[in-house]
Design a protein around this motif. Sequence first.
Motif, PDB file in Angstrom:
ATOM      1  N   ILE B  37     -32.940 -29.817  -6.221  1.00 60.40           N
ATOM      2  CA  ILE B  37     -31.522 -29.606  -6.472  1.00 60.40           C
ATOM      3  C   ILE B  37     -31.118 -28.220  -6.001  1.00 60.40           C
ATOM      4  CG2 ILE B  37     -31.958 -28.832  -8.861  1.00 60.40           C
ATOM      5  CD1 ILE B  37     -29.294 -30.236  -9.602  1.00 60.40           C
ATOM      6  N   GLY B  38     -29.913 -28.136  -5.535  1.00 59.31           N
ATOM      7  CA  GLY B  38     -29.393 -26.849  -5.102  1.00 59.31           C
ATOM      8  C   GLY B  38     -27.945 -27.003  -4.692  1.00 59.31           C
ATOM      9  N   MET B  39     -27.264 -25.882  -4.593  1.00 57.45           N
ATOM     10  CA  MET B  39     -25.882 -25.898  -4.128  1.00 57.45           C
ATOM     11  C   MET B  39     -25.881 -26.287  -2.648  1.00 57.45           C
ATOM     12  SD  MET B  39     -24.197 -24.816  -6.748  1.00 57.45           S
ATOM     13  CE  MET B  39     -24.290 -23.791  -8.213  1.00 57.45           C
ATOM     14  N   SER B  40     -24.706 -26.638  -2.135  1.00 63.68           N
ATOM     15  CA  SER B  40     -24.669 -26.979  -0.718  1.00 63.68           C
ATOM     16  C   SER B  40     -25.018 -25.737   0.094  1.00 63.68           C
ATOM     17  CB  SER B  40     -23.305 -27.521  -0.325  1.00 63.68           C
ATOM     18  OG  SER B  40     -22.323 -26.562  -0.546  1.00 63.68           O
ATOM     19  N   GLY B  41     -25.783 -25.948   1.152  1.00 61.56           N
ATOM     20  CA  GLY B  41     -26.221 -24.827   1.972  1.00 61.56           C
ATOM     21  C   GLY B  41     -27.511 -24.203   1.494  1.00 61.56           C
ATOM     22  N   ALA B  42     -28.110 -24.767   0.433  1.00 59.84           N
ATOM     23  CA  ALA B  42     -29.345 -24.191  -0.094  1.00 59.84           C
ATOM     24  C   ALA B  42     -30.566 -24.568   0.747  1.00 59.84           C
ATOM     25  CB  ALA B  42     -29.560 -24.626  -1.539  1.00 59.84           C
ATOM     26  N   GLY B  43     -30.398 -25.576   1.603  1.00 54.52           N
ATOM     27  CA  GLY B  43     -31.505 -25.986   2.465  1.00 54.52           C
ATOM     28  C   GLY B  43     -32.150 -27.296   2.052  1.00 54.52           C
ATOM     29  N   LYS B  44     -31.483 -28.029   1.129  1.00 56.86           N
ATOM     30  CA  LYS B  44     -32.061 -29.282   0.636  1.00 56.86           C
ATOM     31  C   LYS B  44     -32.282 -30.302   1.742  1.00 56.86           C
ATOM     32  CE  LYS B  44     -28.524 -30.269  -1.994  1.00 56.86           C
ATOM     33  NZ  LYS B  44     -27.523 -29.219  -1.848  1.00 56.86           N
ATOM     34  N   SER B  45     -31.240 -30.503   2.560  1.00 52.61           N
ATOM     35  CA  SER B  45     -31.327 -31.520   3.603  1.00 52.61           C
ATOM     36  C   SER B  45     -32.396 -31.171   4.632  1.00 52.61           C
ATOM     37  CB  SER B  45     -29.983 -31.690   4.294  1.00 52.61           C
ATOM     38  OG  SER B  45     -29.111 -32.393   3.453  1.00 52.61           O
ATOM     39  N   VAL B 211     -38.684 -31.173 -11.197  1.00 59.10           N
ATOM     40  CA  VAL B 211     -37.544 -30.668 -10.439  1.00 59.10           C
ATOM     41  C   VAL B 211     -37.882 -29.314  -9.815  1.00 59.10           C
ATOM     42  CG1 VAL B 211     -36.504 -29.520 -12.439  1.00 59.10           C
ATOM     43  CG2 VAL B 211     -35.041 -30.212 -10.535  1.00 59.10           C
ATOM     44  N   ALA B 212     -37.331 -29.085  -8.639  1.00 59.42           N
ATOM     45  CA  ALA B 212     -37.392 -27.761  -8.028  1.00 59.42           C
ATOM     46  C   ALA B 212     -35.966 -27.328  -7.744  1.00 59.42           C
ATOM     47  CB  ALA B 212     -38.195 -27.812  -6.727  1.00 59.42           C
ATOM     48  N   ILE B 213     -35.682 -26.081  -8.022  1.00 54.75           N
ATOM     49  CA  ILE B 213     -34.348 -25.554  -7.748  1.00 54.75           C
ATOM     50  C   ILE B 213     -34.422 -24.711  -6.492  1.00 54.75           C
ATOM     51  CG2 ILE B 213     -32.510 -24.008  -8.546  1.00 54.75           C
ATOM     52  CD1 ILE B 213     -34.517 -25.907 -11.044  1.00 54.75           C
ATOM     53  N   ALA B 218     -35.133 -21.023  -0.630  1.00 52.91           N
ATOM     54  CA  ALA B 218     -36.364 -20.724  -1.368  1.00 52.91           C
ATOM     55  C   ALA B 218     -36.356 -21.444  -2.710  1.00 52.91           C
ATOM     56  CB  ALA B 218     -36.490 -19.225  -1.584  1.00 52.91           C
ATOM     57  N   VAL B 219     -37.555 -21.796  -3.187  1.00 53.03           N
ATOM     58  CA  VAL B 219     -37.665 -22.423  -4.507  1.00 53.03           C
ATOM     59  C   VAL B 219     -37.640 -21.312  -5.550  1.00 53.03           C
ATOM     60  CG1 VAL B 219     -39.145 -23.752  -6.035  1.00 53.03           C
ATOM     61  CG2 VAL B 219     -38.964 -24.376  -3.629  1.00 53.03           C
ATOM     62  N   VAL B 220     -36.629 -21.326  -6.412  1.00 49.73           N
ATOM     63  CA  VAL B 220     -36.521 -20.264  -7.410  1.00 49.73           C
ATOM     64  C   VAL B 220     -37.098 -20.684  -8.750  1.00 49.73           C
ATOM     65  CG1 VAL B 220     -34.602 -19.056  -6.336  1.00 49.73           C
ATOM     66  CG2 VAL B 220     -34.144 -20.938  -7.918  1.00 49.73           C
ATOM     67  N   GLU B 221     -37.238 -21.991  -8.953  1.00 48.06           N
ATOM     68  CA  GLU B 221     -37.803 -22.459 -10.205  1.00 48.06           C
ATOM     69  C   GLU B 221     -38.309 -23.874 -10.004  1.00 48.06           C
ATOM     70  OE1 GLU B 221     -35.300 -21.392 -13.369  1.00 48.06           O
ATOM     71  OE2 GLU B 221     -36.599 -22.159 -14.931  1.00 48.06           O
ATOM     72  N   SER B 230     -34.080 -26.918 -20.249  1.00 47.71           N
ATOM     73  CA  SER B 230     -33.801 -26.397 -21.584  1.00 47.71           C
ATOM     74  C   SER B 230     -33.923 -24.885 -21.604  1.00 47.71           C
ATOM     75  CB  SER B 230     -34.742 -27.034 -22.599  1.00 47.71           C
ATOM     76  OG  SER B 230     -36.077 -26.759 -22.257  1.00 47.71           O
ATOM     77  N   ARG B 231     -34.794 -24.355 -20.734  1.00 42.69           N
ATOM     78  CA  ARG B 231     -34.930 -22.903 -20.684  1.00 42.69           C
ATOM     79  C   ARG B 231     -34.833 -22.408 -19.260  1.00 42.69           C
ATOM     80  NH1 ARG B 231     -39.754 -20.745 -24.517  1.00 42.69           N
ATOM     81  NH2 ARG B 231     -39.852 -22.653 -25.739  1.00 42.69           N
ATOM     82  N   PRO B 232     -33.652 -22.498 -18.680  1.00 40.26           N
ATOM     83  CA  PRO B 232     -33.518 -22.071 -17.286  1.00 40.26           C
ATOM     84  C   PRO B 232     -33.791 -20.574 -17.154  1.00 40.26           C
ATOM     85  CG  PRO B 232     -31.379 -22.508 -18.259  1.00 40.26           C
ATOM     86  CD  PRO B 232     -32.392 -22.912 -19.272  1.00 40.26           C
ATOM     87  N   ARG B 233     -34.645 -20.225 -16.228  1.00 37.97           N
ATOM     88  CA  ARG B 233     -34.981 -18.812 -16.060  1.00 37.97           C
ATOM     89  C   ARG B 233     -34.192 -18.187 -14.919  1.00 37.97           C
ATOM     90  NH1 ARG B 233     -39.226 -21.325 -17.955  1.00 37.97           N
ATOM     91  NH2 ARG B 233     -40.123 -20.475 -19.855  1.00 37.97           N
ATOM     92  N   ALA B 234     -34.216 -18.871 -13.778  1.00 40.88           N
ATOM     93  CA  ALA B 234     -33.553 -18.285 -12.617  1.00 40.88           C
ATOM     94  C   ALA B 234     -32.033 -18.397 -12.747  1.00 40.88           C
ATOM     95  CB  ALA B 234     -34.016 -18.992 -11.350  1.00 40.88           C
ATOM     96  N   ALA B 235     -31.360 -17.449 -12.174  1.00 41.25           N
ATOM     97  CA  ALA B 235     -29.896 -17.438 -12.240  1.00 41.25           C
ATOM     98  C   ALA B 235     -29.320 -18.697 -11.601  1.00 41.25           C
ATOM     99  CB  ALA B 235     -29.359 -16.202 -11.535  1.00 41.25           C
ATOM    100  N   ALA B 236     -29.948 -19.138 -10.498  1.00 38.75           N
ATOM    101  CA  ALA B 236     -29.445 -20.324  -9.805  1.00 38.75           C
ATOM    102  C   ALA B 236     -29.564 -21.559 -10.687  1.00 38.75           C
ATOM    103  CB  ALA B 236     -30.226 -20.544  -8.510  1.00 38.75           C
ATOM    104  N   THR B 237     -30.628 -21.622 -11.479  1.00 37.46           N
ATOM    105  CA  THR B 237     -30.806 -22.758 -12.377  1.00 37.46           C
ATOM    106  C   THR B 237     -29.743 -22.737 -13.451  1.00 37.46           C
ATOM    107  OG1 THR B 237     -33.139 -22.306 -12.058  1.00 37.46           O
ATOM    108  CG2 THR B 237     -32.569 -24.039 -13.604  1.00 37.46           C
TER     109      THR B 237
END
Lengths: 236, 344
Positions: B37-45, B211-213, B218-221, B230-237
């Motif tokens: 998962i990621g915002m658009s432009g995060a590199g998912k595709s 899940v990977a964010i 880059a994978v941030v979490e 339940s305990r998101p650590r990274a800001a993006a998460t």
Amino acid sequence: MSQFAKAFEPDKLQEAWHVFLTEFPQGLWETVYVTLLATLFAILLGLPLGILLVTGDEKGIRPLPKPLMKVVNVIINFLRSVPFLILMVMVIPLTRAIVGTSIGSVASIVPLVVAAFPFVARLVESSLRELDPNIIEMAQSMGSSTAQIIFRVMLPESVPSLVTNFTLAITTILGYTAMSGAMGGGGLGKIAINYGYSRYKYAVLYLAVIVLVLLVQVFQSVGTRLAARLDKRIKK
Amino acid sequence: MIELRNLSKRFVTADGPVDALNNVNLTVNDGDIYGIIGMSGAGKSTLVRCINMLERPTEGSVLLDGRDLGALSKKQMQDVRREVTMIFQSFNLLMQSTCLQNVMFPLKLIHTPRAEAEARARELLETVGLPDKANVYPAQLSGGQQQRVAIARALATKPRVLLCDEATSALDPKTTQSILELIRQINRDTGITVIVITHQMSVVQEICNRVAILENGAVVEEGDVSQVFSRPRAAATRALVFPEMASGEGPVSTGYGQLLRLIFEGSITIDKPLIASMAMDCGIAANILGASTRTVGKREYGYMLIEIPGGPDELARALKYIQNVPDVVVQVEAQYNGREADEA
């Protein structure tokens, strides 16, 4: 003006009607078969070339060396830009080599094909480029080879567009046959020039034009209907 | 098992090089429904296309059961693509072919005998719930039905991995639910590994176990869905899990207290009137600034952002009280807004 008006006096019309009954059937037949044969050969050459233009492109499914694509494009553009009347004269040696003569209906097919196949290649190119690139990606993701993408995806998906564009090609080639008729070819073009231009029989000329217009109408409406019938995207 | 090792992808554009993926490391186990998962432009595709080599990674490797896909010949790669198939946001059905022909398409590519291919295709149309649409053209189907046909097509070659590239993004919420349910059912029945690319939190919550964010390539979490969410650590998460917090349009503190984030890990605490009992037991009237609960994998999770009025004394008492409640984690929040401005 007076001479023009005289060309439509009753006796002239009667004479034109006579020409219509005696010479038009043969002329119409020549025009139709020259048009159809020239279109067929133009498609046989133009379709693969059009496919090549799309697949060999830098962003195509099988990119070819850039210089090669450049040369192909230049040749196509050159043939497309030479006026048909001049092209006919230019290819006379080729016509003689293939047909044995440069006079007559059959001989006129050669310059028609030379003029039309680059046009058809461009039409095929534009048809194939309309295709959603996501569909190509889907085919690649399923493990398709290049040939499978061309023959199982690109061409079948483009059929309605190709039919529409081939219809355009056929009507354009029909127009060219009238021109080739004036330069040693046969058909309605020859009749129109021989009677209308050389002998001031305008009534015959106009009759020939009317028949040509009707012929274009027939080809066009058949093509349009066929394209619509073949297109499965249209909900019925 | 799919392993991505130090995967990087750089595109050269007119504006210079762009790093779409930056040293991505992921492991997807057999049978996982793995969300990326990621915002658009995060590199998912780009990431998902590297898994089946539609995009060649600039660096790093993709290992399918230990086999390096980057080292395969074109022919070998075509074979791998029958084991790792894909569905798309825009369905990508052949519009000039019937549903049956669409499902048969991957089988025709490998020259499966017609009768056999047709039997398999009909069976799959049954699986996706469209047995009566065999001779219908895709244009006559709804989006959800088209995606079902695409899923049947993706399953035709009995793949071991199904890549879903924003497969439900073009569908309405109700249809999304039914498509996700279908994917989950197929995962259960066949043990197929599913990789889900999405920008929708709800999709990951609904079906993924891991899940990977992804952020800026880059994978941030990375981890179990319940844990990460339940305990998101990274800001993006956090931005994905609690969008109202990240957008800056969230609750504004009055500026005269300390913000605490309470994280609930299990449904029991949700039922307990924590704030009310704290008011009665400690005499601290906490100000609730925002709250959200979600169901993740049939368990209730949630957070609450509260403000404890008063000074350090009240804060210490409140912390002590909350820490004694089971299954609640409390974090002291940095001030979002208002406070610094007031003090300055």
